[in-house]
Design a protein around this motif. Structure first.
Motif, mmCIF file in Angstrom:
data_model
loop_
_atom_site.group_PDB
_atom_site.id
_atom_site.type_symbol
_atom_site.label_atom_id
_atom_site.label_comp_id
_atom_site.label_asym_id
_atom_site.label_seq_id
_atom_site.Cartn_x
_atom_site.Cartn_y
_atom_site.Cartn_z
ATOM 1 N N ASP A 126 0.785 -1.096 0.459
ATOM 2 C CA ASP A 126 -0.020 0.364 0.168
ATOM 3 C C ASP A 126 0.507 0.950 -0.260
ATOM 4 O OD1 ASP A 126 -2.402 -1.343 -0.066
ATOM 5 O OD2 ASP A 126 -1.734 -1.761 2.577
ATOM 6 N N ILE A 127 0.227 2.304 -0.588
ATOM 7 C CA ILE A 127 0.820 4.108 -0.027
ATOM 8 C C ILE A 127 -0.297 4.345 0.613
ATOM 9 C CG2 ILE A 127 2.471 3.875 -1.622
ATOM 10 C CD1 ILE A 127 0.663 5.005 -4.415
ATOM 11 N N SER A 128 -0.197 6.098 0.643
ATOM 12 C CA SER A 128 -1.149 6.577 1.408
ATOM 13 C C SER A 128 -2.035 7.207 0.313
ATOM 14 C CB SER A 128 -0.730 7.574 2.605
ATOM 15 O OG SER A 128 0.049 8.256 1.276
ATOM 16 N N PRO A 129 -3.504 7.322 0.833
ATOM 17 C CA PRO A 129 -4.065 8.021 -0.546
ATOM 18 C C PRO A 129 -2.911 9.365 -0.681
ATOM 19 C CG PRO A 129 -5.781 7.343 1.294
ATOM 20 C CD PRO A 129 -4.893 7.239 1.834
ATOM 21 N N ARG A 170 -6.118 3.006 2.912
ATOM 22 C CA ARG A 170 -4.244 3.435 2.258
ATOM 23 C C ARG A 170 -5.081 2.596 0.582
ATOM 24 N NH1 ARG A 170 -6.922 -0.550 5.187
ATOM 25 N NH2 ARG A 170 -6.227 -2.645 5.037
ATOM 26 N N THR B 345 -5.567 12.056 4.698
ATOM 27 C CA THR B 345 -5.515 10.897 3.717
ATOM 28 C C THR B 345 -3.953 10.014 3.716
ATOM 29 O OG1 THR B 345 -4.711 12.724 2.403
ATOM 30 C CG2 THR B 345 -6.671 12.012 2.197
ATOM 31 N N MET B 346 -3.086 10.519 5.076
ATOM 32 C CA MET B 346 -2.044 9.769 5.291
ATOM 33 C C MET B 346 -1.606 10.450 6.879
ATOM 34 S SD MET B 346 1.318 12.858 3.812
ATOM 35 C CE MET B 346 2.417 12.640 4.595
ATOM 36 N N ALA B 347 -1.174 9.277 7.457
ATOM 37 C CA ALA B 347 -0.041 8.818 8.809
ATOM 38 C C ALA B 347 0.084 10.246 8.907
ATOM 39 C CB ALA B 347 -0.272 7.660 9.267
ATOM 40 N N VAL B 356 2.363 1.167 6.254
ATOM 41 C CA VAL B 356 1.129 2.220 5.566
ATOM 42 C C VAL B 356 -0.448 1.455 6.392
ATOM 43 C CG1 VAL B 356 -1.049 3.311 4.024
ATOM 44 C CG2 VAL B 356 2.252 2.942 3.484
ATOM 45 N N ARG B 357 -1.427 0.571 6.635
ATOM 46 C CA ARG B 357 -1.975 -0.394 6.680
ATOM 47 C C ARG B 357 -1.884 0.125 8.423
ATOM 48 N NH1 ARG B 357 1.206 -4.198 5.501
ATOM 49 N NH2 ARG B 357 1.825 -6.596 6.778
#
Lengths: 187, 596
Positions: A126-129, A170, B345-347, B356-357
Motif C-alpha cells: 500500500d501507499i497512503s491516499p 490506504r 489522507t495519510m498518517a 502504511v496499513r
C-alpha cells in the motif's frame, strides 16, 4: 532425578509430534478447506500465470505506473527475502536515500512521507491516499488521460479503515496499476 | 497523534481489562491442583482423557508434589532435551522432509543460537527464516518451542503464586502437570481458533514451494560488476515465500514468543495482512499475562491484590504507549521537501520501517506492547524509530518486561518487584515487612536482589565487552554514532530479557554475537529462575502472621504507586547512564542537525 530425564525425553517426543506435526497439519487441512484462497496467499493470475499476490507489493518505476514505496527486500520487493532498511533517524545513508527518492517523485509540493520511506517488510502493498493522489498529474500526462478520470480511479481504490476504526486508509498499488492498465486497454 | 489513533489504543486496553477477569477465572480453574476445590472446565470431557494418556506415556505421577529444587530440575531437564531436539532438526534439515526449497543444514553457531533462543522464549533471530529454515524446522524445531517455552513460563508463574498462597508447605506443585495443563487447556485451544481467524484474513497456511510471479512491470537493475563495469540485468519474476504460517503465528503471539516465520516478522503481509490481524495479535500478547494477575488475586485469597498489580501494569503501559506514539508522530528534521504532517489522507510522522496499513498509532502501540511483554514480535522496525520512540521499547525491556510481561515470566518478574516494594515499605515504618501474611526475611530479599542484579550484570557486561572490540563487536553494526551503541545495548537487553526484538540492522549472525547473545539468553532465563523459585519455596514454608496496624496493605492505590516507583527507580538507577549515551544523545544530535 533420573526419572525426570526419562520423562523429559518421552514428553518431548510425544508433545513434539502433537504440536510440531499434528497441529500444523491439522490447521493446514482445515484452512485449505475453509479458506483456500487466503491460505495460499491471495495469488493473482492472468492467462493462467501467477502475476503476484494481492497482499505483496511489486516494484514499479515507469512514469506511467503508480509508484509504491522504496523497498529493502532483496533487490526490491523480493518476497523471498523480506526486510526493512533498519537505518536509524540520524543515518546519512537513510537521508541520502530519502532525498534521492524525493528528487525522483517530486511533483507539485512536498512529497508525502510514505512515498519516500521504506516499509518494515519491504513488501508493503500500500501507499497512503495522499501518496496516490500526489502522482495523479504525472499518470494523467503520461497516459494522456484526463486527471479527473485518474483521480476517480484512485478514489475508487481507497481502502478505508477496517470497521471504520482500525488501521489507516490506504491504496493497494498493484491493484491500482492493474486497473489502470485495464482502463487503458478498454479505451 | 490523532483522535482515531487514541480510539484504537483505548479500545485495545479496554478489551484487555475486560478479558482479564474471565481469563483469570479460567486460569485459576486450570491450575488449581487441590481436588477438593478444583472447578471443572467445559474442555475437561475432551482434554481429560488426552491428559491421562499423556501422563501414562511419559511416566508422570500426577499426585506427586515437588519441592522447589525438584521443580527446577524437572524444568531444566525438559528445557535441555527440547533444546537438543531443535539443534538436531536444524542441523539435519537437509535430510528431512518438508524442505521444499532444498535448504542445507543450518550452520552450527546459528543453530545453537536459535535453539537457545526458542527454548528460552526469546526468539532472537540472527538468520533470515525464508532462506534458512525448512518448513519442518519451522514446525517441529521452532513452533513447538513457542508452546513449550510459554507453558514452562506459565508453570513457573503458577508455582510462584502457590508459594505465596500455601502455608507451611514444602512443595510447589508438579512441574509436568502444570506444563501439561497449561499446554492443553490454555495454549492449544486458543491457538487453534486464533490460527483459523488469521487465515480468514489472509495469513498463509500451506506446504507449497515458493511461488514465482511474473512481474507486471519487468525491472532493469544496474549493478557494478567485479571488473568495475556496470552490468544490467532484467528481473521478470518475483519469488513469493509461502509456508505453514498461521499455525505458528497464533502461538508466536499468544505465547509471547515473537519469532517470525519470515524475516520481517509481523510487518510481513503474510504474517499480518490487515489491521484486524494486527489488533488480534496485540490482544493475544496481553491476554494471558493480564489473566494471570487475576489468577494471582484469586489463588492468594485477595482479589484486590491482583487488581492492584494489574493497575500498576496499566499505568506503566500507558506511559510507554503515550511516549512512543508521541515520538513517532514527529517529523525527521533532516528530511527536506517531504510532507511529514498527519492528515485525513495519510498518517505522516516517521514512516521509515513502518507499514502504511498500520500507520503510526498501531506501530507505536505494537512496539510498546511487544516489549512490555517479553514477546519481541515487531510490526515495524524499531531500529528506524526516532531516538526517543526507539528508547521506549528499550526501556520497557530494561525494566524487566514486567508490564503485563511475558507469559508467566512477566508475573513472577513483577512479584519479585512486589517483594522488594514490600521490603522498602517495611523499612520506612521500621517493621518486619509482610506480604499477604508472610514475613519477608533476609533470605527472600537476598534472592530478590540476586534476581534484580543478574539482569543488568549480563546486559551491561556483555555490551561493554562488545563495544570494546572494534572488529567482532563494532564493525558489524549497521548504524554509526550513538545509534550504534543503542543497537548493541538493545541486543543484549533483548537477549537477557528473553524478548527477541532487535534494532535489527546489524549483522548479528557472526560467531561473537551468536555465542555471546546465546549465553545471555540462556543465563537471562535460567539463572533468574533459580532465585525466583527459591523465594517461592521459602515463602511456601512460612506461617501466616495475623494482620496488624503495622501491616502494609498490598491492595490499595498507595501500594500501586509504591510498586510503580520501585520499578522506575531501580530501572533508572541501573540504566540511566548508558541510555543517556545512546538514545538521549542521539535525540539531541538529531535536532542539532547531525548525521552519521
Amino acid at each position: 532425578m533420573k526419572k525426570h530425564i526419562v520423562t523429559a525425553v518421552l514428553y518431548t517426543v510425544v508433545t513434539g509430534v502433537l504440536l510440531g506435526i499434528v497441529y500444523p497439519l491439522a490447521i493446514t487441512g482445515v484452512a485449505q478447506l475453509l479458506f483456500p484462497k487466503q491460505a495460499d496467499g491471495e495469488l493473482l493470475t492472468k492467462n493462467g500465470e501467477v502475476i503476484g499476490s494481492r497482499l505483496i507489493g511489486q516494484t514499479f518505476t515507469g512514469a506511467s505506473y503508480f509508484h509504491g514505496r522504496p523497498s529493502n527486500a532483496g533487490t526490491g520487493y523480493d518476497a523471498g527475502s523480506s526486510s526493512g532498511s533498519n537505518l536509524g533517524p540520524t543515518s546519512k545513508a537513510l537521508i541520502d536515500r530519502v532525498q534521492a527518492s524525493v528528487t525522483t517523485e517530486q511533483a507539485n509540493g512536498a512529497v508525502p512521507v510514505d512515498l519516500v520511506t521504506a516499509s518494515g517488510s519491504g513488501l508493503d502493498p500500500d501507499i497512503s491516499p495522499a501518496a496516490a493522489l500526489y502522482q495523479v498529474p504525472r499518470i494523467a500526462e503520461q497516459r494522456k488521460m484526463s486527471s479527473q478520470m485518474v483521480e476517480a480511479l484512485v478514489r475508487g481504490h481507497i481502502t478505508q479503515r477496517q470497521f471504520g476504526l482500525l488501521g489507516e486508509p490506504r491504496v493497494n498499488v498493484l491493484e491500482l496499476n492493474l486497473a489502470l492498465d485495464e482502463m487503458a486497454r478498454k479505451e | 497523534m490523532s483522535l482515531n489513533g487514541w480510539l484504537q489504543i483505548s479500545l485495545f486496553i479496554a478489551l484487555i481489562l475486560l478479558l482479564a477477569k474471565p481469563m483469570g477465572s479460567y486460569l485459576t480453574s486450570v491450575f488449581d491442583v487441590d481436588s477438593k476445590t478444583r472447578r471443572r472446565t467445559w474442555l475437561d470431557p475432551v482434554l481429560g482423557p488426552i491428559e491421562r494418556l499423556l501422563y501414562r506415556l511419559t511416566g508422570v505421577d500426577r499426585e506427586h508434589e515437588m519441592r522447589w529444587t525438584e521443580y527446577a530440575f524437572a524444568m531444566f531437564a525438559f528445557s535441555a532435551v527440547t533444546l537438543v531436539l531443535t539443534y538436531g532438526v536444524e542441523r539435519l534439515q537437509g535430510f528431512l522432509p518438508w524442505n521444499t526449497q532444498h535448504l542445507p543444514g543450518v550452520a552450527s553457531d546459528t543453530a545453537l543460537n536459535t535453539a537457545i533462543s526458542f527454548t528460552t522464549n526469546t526468539n532472537w533471530q540472527s538468520y533470515v527464516p525464508e532462506t534458512t529454515m525448512s518448513y519442518l524446522t519451522q514446525m517441529l524445531g521452532l513452533a513447538t518451542h513457542n508452546f513449550w517455552s510459554a507453558a514452562v513460563g506459565l508453570a513457573l508463574a503458577v508455582a510462584f503464586v502457590r508459594g505465596i498462597a500455601r502455608r507451611e508447605s514444602k512443595t510447589l506443585g508438579n512441574f509436568w502437570v502444570d506444563l501439561t495443563r497449561g499446554t492443553l487447556w490454555i495454549l492449544v485451544p486458543i491457538s487453534v481458533v486464533f490460527a483459523l481467524a488469521l487465515v480468514s484474513q489472509g495469513v498463509v497456511q500451506n506446504l507449497r514451494p515458493y511461488d514465482h510471479a511474473k512481474l507486471v512491470e519487468p525491472q532493469t537493475l544496474t549493478t557494478t560488476g567485479a571488473d568495475g563495469k556496470s552490468v544490467s540485468t532484467t528481473v521478470t519474476t518475483q519469488t513469493i515465500a509461502q509456508g505453514p504460517v498461521a499455525s505458528q503465528e497464533a502461538i508466536k503471539m499468544l505465547g509471547t514468543n515473537g519469532g517470525g516465520f519470515f524475516n520481517a516478522n509481523s510487518a510481513h503481509p503474510f504474517e499480518n495482512p490487515t489491521p484486524l490481524t494486527n489488533f488480534l495479535q496485540m490482544l493475544s500478547i496481553f491476554l494471558i499475562p493480564a489473566g494471570l494477575t487475576v489468577m494471582l488475586g484469586k489463588m492468594v485469597g485477595s482479589p484486590k491484590h491482583g487488581w492492584a498489580v494489574l493497575a500498576a501494569m496499566t499505568i506503566l503501559w500507558f506511559v510507554a504507549t503515550f511516549a512512543c506514539y508521541w515520538a513517532e508522530s514527529q517529523a525527521n528534521p533532516l528530511m527536506h521537501n517531504v510532507d511529514q504532517r498527519a492528515s485525513l489522507t495519510m498518517a505522516g510522522g516517521n514512516m521509515e520501517g513502518k507499514e502504511v496499513r498500520f500507520g503510526i498509532a498501531n506501530s507505536a502501540l505494537f512496539a510498546a506492547v511487544t516489549t512490555d511483554a517479553s514477546c519481541g514480535a515487531v510490526n515495524s522496525m524499531h531500529d528506524s524509530f526516532t531516538p526517543l520512540g526507539g528508547m521506549v521499547p528499550m526501556v520497557n525491556i530494561l525494566l524487566g518486561e514486567i508490564v503485563f510481561g511475558g507469559v508467566g515470566a512477566g508475573l513472577y518478574g513483577m512479584l519479585v518487584f512486589v517483594v522488594v516494594a514490600v521490603f522498602i515499605a517495611g523499612l520506612m515504618v521500621g517493621r518486619t515487612p509482610e506480604y499477604l501474611g508472610k514475613k519477608i526475611e533476609a533470605y527472600d530479599v537476598q534472592m530478590a536482589m540476586l534476581y534484580l542484579l543478574i539482569f543488568p550484570l549480563l546486559i551491561l557486561g556483555f555490551a561493554a565487552v562488545a563495544v570494546m572490540m572494534p572488529t567482532n563487536g563494532v564493525s558489524v553494526l549497521a548504524n554509526k554514532g550513538p545509534h550504534g551503541l543503542s543497537e548493541v545495548l538493545y541486543a543484549y537487553a533483548s537477549a537477557t530479557g528473553n524478548n527477541g526484538s532487535a534494532f535489527a540492522g546489524s549483522n548479528w549472525n557472526t560467531h561473537w554475537y551468536n555465542y555471546s547473545l546465546g549465553f545471555a539468553m540462556f543465563f537471562g532465563r535460567f539463572m533468574m529462575i533459580v532465585p525466583m523459585l527459591a523465594i517461592a519455596g521459602n515463602l511456601a514454608g512460612k506461617k501466616i502472621v495475623p494482620e496488624s496496624a503495622g501491616t502494609f496493605p498490598v491492595t490499595t492505590p498507595l501500594f500501586t504507586v509504591l510498586l510503580v516507583s520501585v520499578i522506575v527507580i531501580v530501572g533508572a538507577l541501573t540504566f540511566f547512564p548508558v541510555i543517556s549515551l545512546g538514545p538521549i544523545l542521539e535525540h539531541l544530535l538529531l535536532h542539532a542537525g547531525h548525521m552519521f
